[in-house]
Design a protein around this motif. Sequence first.
Motif, PDB file in Angstrom:
ATOM      1  N   VAL A 142       4.454   0.523   1.756  1.00  0.00           N
ATOM      2  CA  VAL A 142       4.466  -0.375   2.909  1.00  0.00           C
ATOM      3  C   VAL A 142       4.031  -1.757   2.427  1.00  0.00           C
ATOM      4  O   VAL A 142       2.984  -1.906   1.802  1.00  0.00           O
ATOM      5  N   ALA A 143       4.864  -2.754   2.704  1.00  0.00           N
ATOM      6  CA  ALA A 143       4.580  -4.134   2.321  1.00  0.00           C
ATOM      7  C   ALA A 143       4.088  -4.910   3.539  1.00  0.00           C
ATOM      8  O   ALA A 143       4.605  -4.740   4.638  1.00  0.00           O
ATOM      9  N   TYR A 144       3.089  -5.747   3.312  1.00  0.00           N
ATOM     10  CA  TYR A 144       2.571  -6.641   4.350  1.00  0.00           C
ATOM     11  C   TYR A 144       2.927  -8.061   3.966  1.00  0.00           C
ATOM     12  O   TYR A 144       2.629  -8.498   2.852  1.00  0.00           O
ATOM     13  N   PHE A 145       3.565  -8.773   4.891  1.00  0.00           N
ATOM     14  CA  PHE A 145       4.007 -10.148   4.673  1.00  0.00           C
ATOM     15  C   PHE A 145       3.353 -11.074   5.688  1.00  0.00           C
ATOM     16  O   PHE A 145       2.958 -10.656   6.768  1.00  0.00           O
ATOM     17  N   ILE A 189       0.847  -1.194   0.000  1.00  0.00           N
ATOM     18  CA  ILE A 189       0.000   0.000   0.000  1.00  0.00           C
ATOM     19  C   ILE A 189       0.880   1.241   0.000  1.00  0.00           C
ATOM     20  O   ILE A 189       2.054   1.181   0.372  1.00  0.00           O
ATOM     21  N   PRO A 190       0.327   2.382  -0.416  1.00  0.00           N
ATOM     22  CA  PRO A 190       1.109   3.625  -0.386  1.00  0.00           C
ATOM     23  C   PRO A 190       1.515   3.982   1.040  1.00  0.00           C
ATOM     24  O   PRO A 190       0.759   3.770   1.987  1.00  0.00           O
ATOM     25  N   GLY A 191       2.721   4.531   1.171  1.00  0.00           N
ATOM     26  CA  GLY A 191       3.206   4.984   2.458  1.00  0.00           C
ATOM     27  C   GLY A 191       2.863   6.448   2.707  1.00  0.00           C
ATOM     28  O   GLY A 191       2.035   7.019   2.000  1.00  0.00           O
ATOM     29  N   PRO A 192       3.533   7.061   3.668  1.00  0.00           N
ATOM     30  CA  PRO A 192       3.221   8.447   4.040  1.00  0.00           C
ATOM     31  C   PRO A 192       3.615   9.480   2.982  1.00  0.00           C
ATOM     32  O   PRO A 192       3.124  10.590   3.020  1.00  0.00           O
TER      33      PRO A 192
END
Length: 51
Positions: free
Chosen positions: A43-46, A34-37
Amino acid sequence: MKKWEYATVPLLVHATKQILDNWGQDGWELVTVIPGPNPENLVAYFKREIQ
């Protein structure tokens, strides 16, 4: 029943492949990005199964 652990990781646009490859080698599966700040960060989610 499977049990999972999760991690969130900041991704730098200029090093995305290297970061994803490193986490993948440790057994983490990418779930989403998802886009970060700001536009330079993501930002990656694992997830990975708990043995």
